[in-house]
Write a protein that holds these residues in place. Structure first.
Motif, PDB file in Angstrom:
ATOM      1  N   ALA A  34     -22.804 -31.846  -2.281  1.00 25.92           N
ATOM      2  CA  ALA A  34     -22.903 -32.012  -3.641  1.00 25.92           C
ATOM      3  C   ALA A  34     -21.193 -32.117  -3.737  1.00 25.92           C
ATOM      4  O   ALA A  34     -20.973 -32.896  -4.429  1.00 25.92           O
ATOM      5  CB  ALA A  34     -23.895 -30.790  -4.253  1.00 25.92           C
ATOM      6  N   LEU A  35     -20.705 -31.157  -2.934  1.00 31.26           N
ATOM      7  CA  LEU A  35     -19.436 -31.245  -4.022  1.00 31.26           C
ATOM      8  C   LEU A  35     -19.433 -32.547  -3.441  1.00 31.26           C
ATOM      9  O   LEU A  35     -17.879 -32.884  -4.466  1.00 31.26           O
ATOM     10  CB  LEU A  35     -18.575 -29.601  -3.292  1.00 31.26           C
ATOM     11  CG  LEU A  35     -16.956 -30.146  -3.316  1.00 31.26           C
ATOM     12  CD1 LEU A  35     -16.619 -29.792  -4.533  1.00 31.26           C
ATOM     13  CD2 LEU A  35     -16.250 -29.109  -2.770  1.00 31.26           C
ATOM     14  N   VAL A  84     -10.697 -34.774 -14.884  1.00 27.54           N
ATOM     15  CA  VAL A  84      -9.808 -33.153 -15.781  1.00 27.54           C
ATOM     16  C   VAL A  84     -11.856 -32.175 -15.302  1.00 27.54           C
ATOM     17  O   VAL A  84     -11.371 -31.220 -14.817  1.00 27.54           O
ATOM     18  CB  VAL A  84     -10.315 -32.827 -17.192  1.00 27.54           C
ATOM     19  CG1 VAL A  84     -10.218 -31.982 -17.540  1.00 27.54           C
ATOM     20  CG2 VAL A  84      -8.861 -33.677 -17.554  1.00 27.54           C
ATOM     21  N   LEU A  85     -13.094 -33.260 -15.229  1.00 24.89           N
ATOM     22  CA  LEU A  85     -14.229 -32.234 -14.937  1.00 24.89           C
ATOM     23  C   LEU A  85     -14.094 -31.858 -12.999  1.00 24.89           C
ATOM     24  O   LEU A  85     -14.580 -30.781 -12.307  1.00 24.89           O
ATOM     25  CB  LEU A  85     -15.365 -33.493 -15.288  1.00 24.89           C
ATOM     26  CG  LEU A  85     -16.802 -33.095 -14.561  1.00 24.89           C
ATOM     27  CD1 LEU A  85     -17.143 -31.450 -15.368  1.00 24.89           C
ATOM     28  CD2 LEU A  85     -18.048 -33.534 -14.801  1.00 24.89           C
ATOM     29  N   CYS A  86     -13.499 -32.823 -12.867  1.00 18.54           N
ATOM     30  CA  CYS A  86     -13.537 -32.975 -11.110  1.00 18.54           C
ATOM     31  C   CYS A  86     -12.402 -31.480 -10.323  1.00 18.54           C
ATOM     32  O   CYS A  86     -13.127 -31.018  -9.590  1.00 18.54           O
ATOM     33  CB  CYS A  86     -13.462 -33.992 -10.605  1.00 18.54           C
ATOM     34  SG  CYS A  86     -14.164 -35.539 -10.218  1.00 18.54           S
ATOM     35  N   LEU A  87     -11.579 -32.070 -11.516  1.00 16.73           N
ATOM     36  CA  LEU A  87     -10.049 -30.629 -11.609  1.00 16.73           C
ATOM     37  C   LEU A  87     -10.834 -29.553 -11.426  1.00 16.73           C
ATOM     38  O   LEU A  87     -11.049 -28.845 -10.419  1.00 16.73           O
ATOM     39  CB  LEU A  87      -9.262 -31.417 -12.999  1.00 16.73           C
ATOM     40  CG  LEU A  87      -7.982 -29.835 -12.114  1.00 16.73           C
ATOM     41  CD1 LEU A  87      -7.666 -30.170 -11.145  1.00 16.73           C
ATOM     42  CD2 LEU A  87      -6.654 -30.431 -13.322  1.00 16.73           C
ATOM     43  N   ILE A  88     -12.151 -29.092 -12.886  1.00 17.68           N
ATOM     44  CA  ILE A  88     -12.584 -27.976 -12.920  1.00 17.68           C
ATOM     45  C   ILE A  88     -13.071 -27.685 -11.290  1.00 17.68           C
ATOM     46  O   ILE A  88     -13.183 -26.075 -11.195  1.00 17.68           O
ATOM     47  CB  ILE A  88     -13.335 -28.071 -14.613  1.00 17.68           C
ATOM     48  CG1 ILE A  88     -12.284 -27.696 -15.294  1.00 17.68           C
ATOM     49  CG2 ILE A  88     -13.920 -27.205 -14.655  1.00 17.68           C
ATOM     50  CD1 ILE A  88     -12.796 -28.923 -16.558  1.00 17.68           C
ATOM     51  N   VAL A  89     -13.794 -28.400 -11.712  1.00 19.92           N
ATOM     52  CA  VAL A  89     -14.732 -28.625 -10.450  1.00 19.92           C
ATOM     53  C   VAL A  89     -14.516 -27.836  -9.185  1.00 19.92           C
ATOM     54  O   VAL A  89     -15.169 -27.094  -8.617  1.00 19.92           O
ATOM     55  CB  VAL A  89     -16.063 -29.714 -10.036  1.00 19.92           C
ATOM     56  CG1 VAL A  89     -16.766 -29.080  -8.450  1.00 19.92           C
ATOM     57  CG2 VAL A  89     -17.219 -29.759 -10.715  1.00 19.92           C
ATOM     58  N   VAL A  90     -13.261 -28.246  -8.525  1.00 24.08           N
ATOM     59  CA  VAL A  90     -12.670 -28.389  -7.372  1.00 24.08           C
ATOM     60  C   VAL A  90     -11.813 -26.680  -7.607  1.00 24.08           C
ATOM     61  O   VAL A  90     -11.346 -25.881  -6.719  1.00 24.08           O
ATOM     62  CB  VAL A  90     -11.571 -29.307  -6.704  1.00 24.08           C
ATOM     63  CG1 VAL A  90     -12.564 -30.237  -5.961  1.00 24.08           C
ATOM     64  CG2 VAL A  90     -10.435 -28.956  -7.877  1.00 24.08           C
TER      65      VAL A  90
END
Length: 198
Positions: free
Chosen positions: A11-12, A47-53
């Protein structure tokens, strides 16, 4: 049965791949004339991807990591152009005219006997677009490879190379704002890739 960890990693990986593809498409759409909405959405995706990782306890698999590294590098390099141009346009309120060679046009100071508006125009800081691409490639690869010290080397080289052109206030402002916007974009995207892979 597939373990929950494998599903989370999948999923990631899918999320990062699709979000980076979407951000890349949005910055390419804004390439000719930077538009606020696509650039804001691309920034939100990054930014959303940065938060997720950052909060994810998993890293992406090697092959997916390679694809994400390529996508992230392309996004860092190509996306920096419209983002930087839009930031410069906002900072200068559209008063600085761009030249044909990627520089800015400046009028020489008025001298006696020359009518206002008839001063000679010269283009300074030519090649800024090409230099921006090269600096973002070097920064992105340096950060992804784990060598963030490359940023200092790049800024030093750029400052030395442009030193003679920074006499005019407009040139100094454009140099500082453009460099910071370009490097910030490249560092954020490259940092995201670095966190996703390692």
């Amino acid at each position: 049965m597939v373990s929950p960890d494998v599903l989370l990693v999948a999923a990631l990986s899918i999320f990062l791949f699709l979000a980076l593809c979407g951000a890349l498409v949005l910055v390419v759409i804004s390439f000719r004339k930077p538009a606020d909405v696509p650039l804001i959405v691309a920034g939100v995706l990054v930014v959303l991807c940065l938060i997720v990782v950052t909060v994810s306890p998993f890293n992406v698999p090697l092959l997916v990591g390679l694809a994400i590294a390529l996508l992230g590098t392309a996004l860092a390099v190509l996306g920096g152009n419209p983002v930087t141009r839009r930031v410069l346009d906002v900072a200068s309120h559209g008063r600085v005219e761009e030249g044909d060679n990627g520089g800015i046009l400046l009028r020489a100071p008025s001298s006696p006997g020359v009518a206002a508006g008839d001063e000679p125009v010269r283009e300074i800081m030519r090649g800024g677009t090409t230099i921006g691409y090269l600096e973002r490639v070097a920064v992105a690869l340096g950060v992804i490879a784990g060598f963030p010290e490359a940023i200092a080397v790049i800024v030093a080289l750029k400052g030395i190379g442009r030193f003679s052109e920074l006499a005019a206030a407009e040139a100094r402002e454009r140099f500082i704002i453009g460099t910071l916007a370009s490097l910030l974009w490249a560092c954020i995207v490259a940092g995201l890739v670095r966190l996703a892979i390692w």
